[in-house]
Design an enzyme around this catalytic site. Structure first.
Site, PDB file in Angstrom:
ATOM      1  N   THR A  67      17.411-114.221  26.653  1.00 46.99           N
ATOM      2  CA  THR A  67      16.663-114.344  25.414  1.00 46.99           C
ATOM      3  C   THR A  67      16.428-115.814  25.116  1.00 46.99           C
ATOM      4  O   THR A  67      17.334-116.637  25.281  1.00 46.99           O
ATOM      5  CB  THR A  67      17.395-113.692  24.219  1.00 46.99           C
ATOM      6  OG1 THR A  67      16.662-113.996  23.024  1.00 46.99           O
ATOM      7  CG2 THR A  67      18.822-114.171  24.037  1.00 46.99           C
ATOM      8  N   GLU A  74      20.153-108.901  22.296  1.00 49.71           N
ATOM      9  CA  GLU A  74      21.616-108.803  22.251  1.00 49.71           C
ATOM     10  C   GLU A  74      22.090-107.411  21.827  1.00 49.71           C
ATOM     11  O   GLU A  74      23.283-107.125  21.873  1.00 49.71           O
ATOM     12  CB  GLU A  74      22.181-109.827  21.253  1.00 49.71           C
ATOM     13  CG  GLU A  74      22.021-111.288  21.670  1.00 49.71           C
ATOM     14  CD  GLU A  74      20.694-111.898  21.214  1.00 49.71           C
ATOM     15  OE1 GLU A  74      19.733-111.136  20.982  1.00 49.71           O
ATOM     16  OE2 GLU A  74      20.629-113.128  21.084  1.00 49.71           O
ATOM     17  N   LYS A  82       8.131-116.378  16.450  1.00 49.49           N
ATOM     18  CA  LYS A  82       7.890-115.222  17.301  1.00 49.49           C
ATOM     19  C   LYS A  82       6.407-114.903  17.279  1.00 49.49           C
ATOM     20  O   LYS A  82       5.878-114.379  16.311  1.00 49.49           O
ATOM     21  CB  LYS A  82       8.722-114.029  16.866  1.00 49.49           C
ATOM     22  CG  LYS A  82       8.938-113.101  18.057  1.00 49.49           C
ATOM     23  CD  LYS A  82      10.041-112.115  17.855  1.00 49.49           C
ATOM     24  CE  LYS A  82      10.488-111.566  19.192  1.00 49.49           C
ATOM     25  NZ  LYS A  82      11.229-110.331  19.079  1.00 49.49           N
ATOM     26  N   TRP A 108       9.123-115.437  22.029  1.00 50.35           N
ATOM     27  CA  TRP A 108       9.693-116.573  21.317  1.00 50.35           C
ATOM     28  C   TRP A 108       9.069-117.905  21.693  1.00 50.35           C
ATOM     29  O   TRP A 108       8.756-118.151  22.853  1.00 50.35           O
ATOM     30  CB  TRP A 108      11.188-116.679  21.602  1.00 50.35           C
ATOM     31  CG  TRP A 108      11.977-115.573  21.001  1.00 50.35           C
ATOM     32  CD1 TRP A 108      12.590-114.558  21.683  1.00 50.35           C
ATOM     33  CD2 TRP A 108      12.248-115.354  19.623  1.00 50.35           C
ATOM     34  NE1 TRP A 108      13.226-113.734  20.793  1.00 50.35           N
ATOM     35  CE2 TRP A 108      13.028-114.187  19.530  1.00 50.35           C
ATOM     36  CE3 TRP A 108      11.895-116.031  18.448  1.00 50.35           C
ATOM     37  CZ2 TRP A 108      13.470-113.682  18.306  1.00 50.35           C
ATOM     38  CZ3 TRP A 108      12.332-115.517  17.243  1.00 50.35           C
ATOM     39  CH2 TRP A 108      13.110-114.364  17.177  1.00 50.35           C
TER      40      TRP A 108
HETATM   41  P1  AMP Z   1      14.281-110.299  20.871  1.00 49.68           P
HETATM   42  O1  AMP Z   1      15.671-110.584  21.241  1.00 49.68           O
HETATM   43  O2  AMP Z   1      13.287-111.169  21.561  1.00 49.68           O
HETATM   44  O3  AMP Z   1      13.946-108.855  20.976  1.00 49.68           O
HETATM   45  O4  AMP Z   1      14.104-110.694  19.339  1.00 49.68           O
HETATM   46  C1  AMP Z   1      14.885-110.149  18.323  1.00 49.68           C
HETATM   47  C2  AMP Z   1      14.425-110.690  16.994  1.00 49.68           C
HETATM   48  O5  AMP Z   1      13.063-110.326  16.773  1.00 49.68           O
HETATM   49  C3  AMP Z   1      15.173-110.197  15.800  1.00 49.68           C
HETATM   50  O6  AMP Z   1      16.365-110.914  15.582  1.00 49.68           O
HETATM   51  C4  AMP Z   1      14.157-110.414  14.685  1.00 49.68           C
HETATM   52  O7  AMP Z   1      14.155-111.765  14.241  1.00 49.68           O
HETATM   53  C5  AMP Z   1      12.851-110.134  15.395  1.00 49.68           C
HETATM   54  N1  AMP Z   1      12.473-108.728  15.195  1.00 49.68           N
HETATM   55  C6  AMP Z   1      12.685-107.679  16.005  1.00 49.68           C
HETATM   56  N2  AMP Z   1      12.197-106.545  15.482  1.00 49.68           N
HETATM   57  C7  AMP Z   1      11.666-106.884  14.283  1.00 49.68           C
HETATM   58  C8  AMP Z   1      11.009-106.177  13.250  1.00 49.68           C
HETATM   59  N3  AMP Z   1      10.776-104.879  13.348  1.00 49.68           N
HETATM   60  N4  AMP Z   1      10.617-106.878  12.165  1.00 49.68           N
HETATM   61  C9  AMP Z   1      10.818-108.205  12.059  1.00 49.68           C
HETATM   62  N5  AMP Z   1      11.421-108.937  13.008  1.00 49.68           N
HETATM   63  C10 AMP Z   1      11.845-108.284  14.102  1.00 49.68           C
END
Ligand code: AMP
Length: 548
Positions: free
Chosen positions: A190, A335, A444, A449
């Site tokens: 990540t 995670e 994001k 990211w």
């Molecule tokens: P990742 O590890 O790349 O899947 O990113 C996870 C992060 O994406 C989370 O900690 C949030 O900050 C953001 N995220 C994931 N799902 C959502 C959602 N439905 N709404 C807003 N932010 C989200």
């Protein structure tokens, strides 16, 4: 103790064995790069997976070895999920959209020995040949037939062959070895953290329990009659677990192949009977536009899940009212394998009027059984579940990381066993969560990211720049985009295009800030730290406002 249950470890190979034995008519359809399609049944997939497993063993791939993939959602990537894990090795999925240096770092960190790459992504690896060899990679397998292997200088450093040649002639059956359920099956990095990307290592047990939980009726709720199309890339947290959870219930899969566009997705929905799909909001916005423009007949009921970034409030209403498509909002993280929250009704709101319910899909939802959340303030005390008080969401459970791969950076894990998500949320009295902010200074964009710190470091290396800050600015299509604010050195000048050009070649194109705002000064705390929250409050609507 005598008279108890069998102790049989949860093993990922059991999922495919099950689908292949009891769901012989269910299919895996892949859209190829040229738009054509290939369809396999689960027994056919298992036969190819057995061939892959034999080929890996023949090459000495042992339990615990990492095997890298730069691949999209297709049947070969699915086969790698099962074939690699099936011999006890670790399927390390790599995001081909990352910048070259990050890919080189990730491959070296994981000690990948073989890389499996989509032909379209060969240019990503081309400049890295010597570096890959230096970090221990010896074989590069192009995901296709011999005719798909492009001319490449990588042969100077690595053995290059096609996937079909690798598996050709191998036996189509195998007696799958068994593993302790706490052994690793896959690895995903990540970049949603500060510093270098960090690895998250998933176990057989985690992905199977996550699969059971996401298959519950109030979560994804897949059934054997469903046709599931995961658009979420299989290089991003195991494609939200769909490659495991769909065959677990015997559902068919439609895999949209390399770099799918909205038109491809709408075509697949209309012609392959897709009943369920999942993607980030940017993808659904594109699909919505395409549906509006083409109005295809979609005879089957369709449910879609929006996650990975905040679901724009109008999406659920638009899909429902204009196309009778059901939308649910989900939350997860690399995670957390990734799923934790899903926005579905419960007893308190079962009669909530539809318009209100659709609008409430802006919330990320409520926890599924298996994960536990708590919301805490800066002192670690739990905040009130009143729908207004905010705090950081902590999470624990059997599919939540206990540490990062190679155990770096323990800051994200509390001493008493919680993972700090970095998401600032409210929780209401009924247990629905809504994300309102992020403690991490990251952007994001379209579900991927961007590191604000990396962009700031590049900006301040410009000879005319005194100080710089990059924030996540809201964006209608990409949810968030980087906005750069710059203070110039006294007596120096620079214009917007010069600063933007400064980024070219230093980061991937999609990381480059959308806009640059020149300011005389930036706000600081008493200790001299940049007050990003103040900049965010003032400028987070800058891109949206200026686009109008
Ligand atoms: P990742 O590890 O790349 O899947 O990113 C996870 C992060 O994406 C989370 O900690 C949030 O900050 C953001 N995220 C994931 N799902 C959502 C959602 N439905 N709404 C807003 N932010 C989200």
């Amino acid at each position: 103790m005598k008279g108890l249950m069998q102790r049989r470890d949860l093993n990922v190979s059991d999922i495919l064995r099950f689908a292949s034995k009891y769901h012989t008519q269910a299919t895996v359809t892949t859209r190829r790069a040229d738009g054509s399609r290939v369809v396999y049944t689960y027994p056919e997939i298992e036969a190819r997976v057995a061939q892959l497993a034999h080929a890996l063993r023949r090459r000495g791939i042992a339990a615990g070895t990492c095997i890298g993939t730069l691949a999209w959602n297709d049947h070969r990537h699915l086969e790698l999920y099962y074939g690699v894990a099936g011999v006890g090795a670790i399927c390390h999925t790599i995001n081909p959209r990352l910048f070259r240096e990050q890919i080189a770092y990730i491959v070296a960190d994981a000690s990948d020995t073989m890389l499996f790459v989509d032909p379209l992504e060969m240019p990503v690896l081309e400049p890295l040949g010597a570096e890959l060899k230096g970090s221990g990679v010896n074989t590069l397998v192009v995901l296709g037939a011999d005719s798909d292997v492009p001319q490449t200088a990588l042969t100077t450093h690595l053995e290059v062959l096609s996937y079909e040649t690798l598996i050709a002639g191998e036996p189509t059956t195998i007696d799958w070895p068994r593993f302790d359920e706490n052994e690793a099956v896959s690895l995903c990095y990540t970049s949603g953290t500060t510093g270098h990307p960090k690895g998250v290592l998933y176990s057989h047990r985690a992905v199977i329990l996550h699969g059971y939980s996401t298959n519950l009726p109030d979560f994804f709720g897949l059934r054997a009659v469903d046709v599931a199309m995961p658009v979420v890339p299989m290089f991003h947290v195991n494609g939200w677990g769909l490659p495991y959870s769909a065959p677990m219930v015997g559902a068919s899969l439609v895999l949209p192949g390399p770099r799918p566009q909205a038109a491809d997705l709408v075509d697949l929905i209309a012609t392959t009977g897709v009943t369920w799909s999942a993607a980030v909001p940017t993808v659904w916005l594109g699909v919505l536009e395409r549906l509006r423009a083409t109005r295809p007949a979609i005879p089957q009921p369709l449910r879609i899940t929006v996650g990975g970034a905040a679901c724009p409030p109008h999406i659920a209403t638009a899909f429902h009212n204009e196309f009778a498509i059901t939308v649910n909002h989900a939350w997860g993280m690399t995670e957390t394998t990734p799923c934790g929250l899903f926005n579905q009704r419960k007893i308190e709101n079962k009669d909530m009027p539809l318009a209100e319910w659709l609008a409430s899909q802006r919330r990320q939802g409520r926890p599924t059984f298996g994960v536990e959340m708590k919301v805490v303030d800066d002192t670690g005390a739990e905040v009130r579940a009143d729908g207004a008080s905010t705090g950081e969401m902590l999470i624990r459970g059997p599919w939540i990381a206990a540490a990062y791969f190679k155990s770096r950076s323990q800051d994200a894990f509390t001493a008493d066993g919680w993972f700090r998500t970095g998401d600032v949320v409210t929780q209401d009295a009924s247990g629905y969560f809504e994300i309102v902010d992020r403690t991490k200074d990251l952007i994001k964009s379209g579900g991927e990211w961007i590191s604000s710190i990396a962009l700031e470091n590049i900006a301040v290396a410009h000879p005319a720049v005194e100080e710089a800050v990059v924030i996540a600015a809201r964006h209608a299509k990409w949810d968030e985009r980087p906005l750069l604010l710059v203070v110039l050195k006294p007596g120096r000048t620079a214009d917007k295009s010069e600063i933007i050009d400064w980024y070219v070649g230093k980061v991937s194109r999609w990381w480059i800030p959308d806009d640059v705002v020149f300011v005389n000064e930036l706000p600081h705390t008493a200790t001299g730290k940049l007050l990003k929250s103040e900049v965010r409050n003032k400028y987070s609507d800058y891109i949206i406002t200026n686009a109008q």
